[in-house]
Design a protein around this motif. Sequence first.
Motif, mmCIF file in Angstrom:
data_model
loop_
_atom_site.group_PDB
_atom_site.id
_atom_site.type_symbol
_atom_site.label_atom_id
_atom_site.label_comp_id
_atom_site.label_asym_id
_atom_site.label_seq_id
_atom_site.Cartn_x
_atom_site.Cartn_y
_atom_site.Cartn_z
ATOM 1 N N ARG A 120 -68.266 -19.981 -7.345
ATOM 2 C CA ARG A 120 -69.076 -18.808 -6.978
ATOM 3 C C ARG A 120 -68.197 -17.696 -6.422
ATOM 4 N NH1 ARG A 120 -72.956 -21.196 -2.925
ATOM 5 N NH2 ARG A 120 -73.764 -19.084 -2.646
ATOM 6 N N MET A 121 -67.209 -18.065 -5.626
ATOM 7 C CA MET A 121 -66.303 -17.073 -5.040
ATOM 8 C C MET A 121 -65.487 -16.391 -6.146
ATOM 9 S SD MET A 121 -65.210 -15.420 -2.514
ATOM 10 C CE MET A 121 -65.214 -15.950 -0.823
ATOM 11 N N ALA A 122 -64.967 -17.185 -7.088
ATOM 12 C CA ALA A 122 -64.168 -16.608 -8.175
ATOM 13 C C ALA A 122 -65.034 -15.664 -9.013
ATOM 14 C CB ALA A 122 -63.580 -17.725 -9.036
ATOM 15 N N ALA A 123 -66.291 -16.053 -9.246
ATOM 16 C CA ALA A 123 -67.198 -15.203 -10.025
ATOM 17 C C ALA A 123 -67.477 -13.900 -9.273
ATOM 18 C CB ALA A 123 -68.497 -15.950 -10.310
ATOM 19 N N ALA A 124 -67.688 -14.001 -7.960
ATOM 20 C CA ALA A 124 -67.988 -12.805 -7.160
ATOM 21 C C ALA A 124 -66.801 -11.847 -7.162
ATOM 22 C CB ALA A 124 -68.343 -13.217 -5.735
ATOM 23 N N ILE A 125 -65.589 -12.378 -7.007
ATOM 24 C CA ILE A 125 -64.398 -11.511 -6.993
ATOM 25 C C ILE A 125 -64.228 -10.853 -8.371
ATOM 26 C CG2 ILE A 125 -61.869 -11.474 -6.746
ATOM 27 C CD1 ILE A 125 -62.141 -13.728 -4.658
ATOM 28 N N THR A 126 -64.480 -11.618 -9.424
ATOM 29 C CA THR A 126 -64.368 -11.058 -10.781
ATOM 30 C C THR A 126 -65.351 -9.899 -10.952
ATOM 31 O OG1 THR A 126 -63.759 -13.249 -11.593
ATOM 32 C CG2 THR A 126 -64.446 -11.646 -13.239
ATOM 33 N N ARG A 127 -66.595 -10.106 -10.549
ATOM 34 C CA ARG A 127 -67.596 -9.026 -10.641
ATOM 35 C C ARG A 127 -67.160 -7.812 -9.827
ATOM 36 N NH1 ARG A 127 -71.317 -13.036 -10.422
ATOM 37 N NH2 ARG A 127 -71.560 -12.870 -8.172
ATOM 38 N N GLY A 128 -66.642 -8.078 -8.615
ATOM 39 C CA GLY A 128 -66.202 -6.989 -7.746
ATOM 40 C C GLY A 128 -65.085 -6.177 -8.411
ATOM 41 N N ILE A 129 -64.120 -6.869 -8.990
ATOM 42 C CA ILE A 129 -62.991 -6.169 -9.622
ATOM 43 C C ILE A 129 -63.488 -5.360 -10.830
ATOM 44 C CG2 ILE A 129 -60.865 -6.527 -10.970
ATOM 45 C CD1 ILE A 129 -60.150 -8.793 -9.053
ATOM 46 N N GLU A 130 -64.393 -5.945 -11.602
ATOM 47 C CA GLU A 130 -64.934 -5.220 -12.769
ATOM 48 C C GLU A 130 -65.627 -3.938 -12.323
ATOM 49 O OE1 GLU A 130 -67.253 -8.513 -14.475
ATOM 50 O OE2 GLU A 130 -66.234 -8.106 -16.396
ATOM 51 N N SER A 131 -66.428 -4.055 -11.286
ATOM 52 C CA SER A 131 -67.203 -2.886 -10.881
ATOM 53 C C SER A 131 -66.292 -1.826 -10.254
ATOM 54 C CB SER A 131 -68.377 -3.330 -10.011
ATOM 55 O OG SER A 131 -68.318 -2.750 -8.750
ATOM 56 N N TRP A 132 -65.297 -2.268 -9.503
ATOM 57 C CA TRP A 132 -64.337 -1.302 -8.940
ATOM 58 C C TRP A 132 -63.584 -0.594 -10.070
ATOM 59 C CZ3 TRP A 132 -58.971 -1.279 -9.598
ATOM 60 C CH2 TRP A 132 -58.294 -0.282 -8.883
ATOM 61 N N SER A 174 -57.627 1.590 -2.457
ATOM 62 C CA SER A 174 -57.577 0.246 -1.870
ATOM 63 C C SER A 174 -58.792 0.011 -0.972
ATOM 64 C CB SER A 174 -56.309 0.063 -1.034
ATOM 65 O OG SER A 174 -55.169 0.153 -1.842
ATOM 66 N N LEU A 175 -59.155 1.043 -0.202
ATOM 67 C CA LEU A 175 -60.307 0.913 0.691
ATOM 68 C C LEU A 175 -61.567 0.652 -0.131
ATOM 69 C CD1 LEU A 175 -61.666 1.062 3.447
ATOM 70 C CD2 LEU A 175 -61.837 3.544 3.171
ATOM 71 N N ARG A 176 -61.727 1.440 -1.198
ATOM 72 C CA ARG A 176 -62.894 1.284 -2.071
ATOM 73 C C ARG A 176 -62.912 -0.135 -2.687
ATOM 74 N NH1 ARG A 176 -67.553 2.100 -3.236
ATOM 75 N NH2 ARG A 176 -68.244 2.202 -5.387
ATOM 76 N N LEU A 177 -61.735 -0.595 -3.116
ATOM 77 C CA LEU A 177 -61.636 -1.941 -3.698
ATOM 78 C C LEU A 177 -62.075 -2.996 -2.688
ATOM 79 C CD1 LEU A 177 -60.695 -3.955 -5.915
ATOM 80 C CD2 LEU A 177 -58.370 -3.709 -5.038
ATOM 81 N N SER A 178 -61.627 -2.851 -1.438
ATOM 82 C CA SER A 178 -61.988 -3.865 -0.441
ATOM 83 C C SER A 178 -63.491 -3.816 -0.156
ATOM 84 C CB SER A 178 -61.155 -3.707 0.837
ATOM 85 O OG SER A 178 -61.208 -2.399 1.310
ATOM 86 N N GLN A 179 -64.073 -2.597 -0.157
ATOM 87 C CA GLN A 179 -65.518 -2.503 0.104
ATOM 88 C C GLN A 179 -66.335 -3.098 -1.039
ATOM 89 O OE1 GLN A 179 -65.440 1.711 0.712
ATOM 90 N NE2 GLN A 179 -65.430 1.537 2.956
ATOM 91 N N VAL A 180 -65.922 -2.796 -2.277
ATOM 92 C CA VAL A 180 -66.660 -3.310 -3.432
ATOM 93 C C VAL A 180 -66.568 -4.839 -3.478
ATOM 94 C CG1 VAL A 180 -66.750 -3.352 -5.963
ATOM 95 C CG2 VAL A 180 -66.430 -1.184 -4.770
ATOM 96 N N LEU A 181 -65.368 -5.377 -3.191
ATOM 97 C CA LEU A 181 -65.198 -6.838 -3.179
ATOM 98 C C LEU A 181 -66.068 -7.484 -2.097
ATOM 99 C CD1 LEU A 181 -61.365 -7.240 -3.771
ATOM 100 C CD2 LEU A 181 -63.188 -8.127 -5.230
ATOM 101 N N ALA A 182 -66.086 -6.866 -0.905
ATOM 102 C CA ALA A 182 -66.910 -7.411 0.181
ATOM 103 C C ALA A 182 -68.378 -7.400 -0.238
ATOM 104 C CB ALA A 182 -66.713 -6.603 1.453
ATOM 105 N N GLY A 183 -68.800 -6.316 -0.896
ATOM 106 C CA GLY A 183 -70.188 -6.217 -1.369
ATOM 107 C C GLY A 183 -70.506 -7.317 -2.372
ATOM 108 N N ALA A 184 -69.571 -7.563 -3.277
ATOM 109 C CA ALA A 184 -69.805 -8.573 -4.318
ATOM 110 C C ALA A 184 -69.878 -9.973 -3.716
ATOM 111 C CB ALA A 184 -68.692 -8.504 -5.362
ATOM 112 N N ILE A 185 -69.032 -10.241 -2.717
ATOM 113 C CA ILE A 185 -69.021 -11.575 -2.092
ATOM 114 C C ILE A 185 -70.307 -11.780 -1.286
ATOM 115 C CG2 ILE A 185 -67.826 -13.040 -0.404
ATOM 116 C CD1 ILE A 185 -65.185 -11.651 -1.338
ATOM 117 N N LYS A 186 -70.675 -10.723 -0.550
ATOM 118 C CA LYS A 186 -71.912 -10.796 0.230
ATOM 119 C C LYS A 186 -73.107 -10.947 -0.718
ATOM 120 C CE LYS A 186 -71.912 -8.564 4.405
ATOM 121 N NZ LYS A 186 -71.765 -7.281 5.099
ATOM 122 N N GLY A 187 -73.073 -10.184 -1.814
ATOM 123 C CA GLY A 187 -74.158 -10.206 -2.802
ATOM 124 C C GLY A 187 -74.350 -11.584 -3.434
ATOM 125 N N ALA A 188 -73.263 -12.376 -3.460
ATOM 126 C CA ALA A 188 -73.357 -13.722 -4.039
ATOM 127 C C ALA A 188 -73.837 -14.731 -2.993
ATOM 128 C CB ALA A 188 -71.998 -14.138 -4.593
#
Length: 404
Positions: free
Chosen positions: A379-391, A316-330
């Motif tokens: 943009r937010m939906a796209a970022a979360i999708t990318r984050g989930i894929e990468s996690w 869960s921690l890793r998921l939250s970090q990857v999602l935060a990275g993806a949102i920031k990255g967008a």
Amino acid sequence: MVGRFLLLLATLLALTLPARAQDFSALARYEPERSAITQQGGQTEITLGISQPVIYRVFLLAAPYRLVVDFREVNFGTSTPQELLGGADAITNLRWGAFRPGWSRMVAELDGPVQLVSSEERTEGETEIRIKLEPVPVEKFTPRKGAADSALWDLPQPAQVSNAHRRQDGARPLVVVLDPGHGGIDPGAEDGGTREADIVLGFARQLRDQLRRAGMTVVMTRDQDVFVPLETRVTVARAAGADLFVSLHADSIAEGQASGSSIYRLSDHAEDDATRKLVARHDRDDILAGVDLDGQGDQVAHVLVDLARRETQPRSLRLSQVLAGAIKGAGLHMHKHPVQGADFSVLKSPDIPSVLIELGFLSSPADRKRLQDPDWRARMAAAITRGIESWAQSDAAEAKLLRQ
Ligand SMILES: [Zn+2]
């Protein structure tokens, strides 16, 4: 006597008719001008004027003391419970709204234990429901026991759902459970004419479509303006065999100038005062919607839960970090603490990596504007999708390594 018969009939009908989505048409209208709460000789009487007879049931709950009235389809329109509440001291809080498809609910929070003196639906002339309460000593208070809440609704029961679930390893489509917060009788935060329940449902549908396009299987804990208890949201995730659970919120924070998106994963307690209040408010919203928490908590299950959590928490921690990275990255605005720990009830699945995303804060005018901007939402939906894929990729790789 007639009242008692009607109540019995109402209860029997309520228990035999399953709620179905297509039944949600709100046939009866609440009529505020014929409704009142009056107090006389220690008794409190609630009179609800409605446009036509409905099936209804009444029961009491403890901790806190509440009166719950479930109706088959009453549309409360734009009337607010505060208008009806007036100055009745025996009732400290009143809520109403959609509960499940086809069902509406009213919950009155009481200032102490009561008994139901009478409950009747008058059908000659104009229809009204009259409920009379009177204070009783604690030992005479008889709350409704058992799974009154869930037995009625065709949702999975905690006990019927097995815990066995195989960790995802990329061999099959990822199962994502999206959980739009609040709904129905619980509107969530309300700011600037916007309801959190509506904002997060709209966004969840958009995100669901994106995730599906990316090849994932998506289940929503609600896809309508209905109330779903916090515990049921977790149960839906388990029944769906979720690989991950994403709760979506857009709360208000009274203190400070919070703005931007933030992601929460489970920890024993919230890290700051504002978050503690946020967690408490969500639990309280659930209670005020009429959820009965009596008799929960199983000691044996506790040990198993702790074991499962030991594996799930780092995921869960890793998921939250990857999602935060993806949102920031967008290039999307994030809260000054983008990843935080908190003990939100919906994050407590022991074996499903779970996060709660505060998309933004309705209390912030800038966030409110963003939350309603189609471009920002896409943009937010796209970022979360990318984050989930990468996690999911790195999580699957780890699962394979662990198995060797
Ligand atoms: Zn919320």
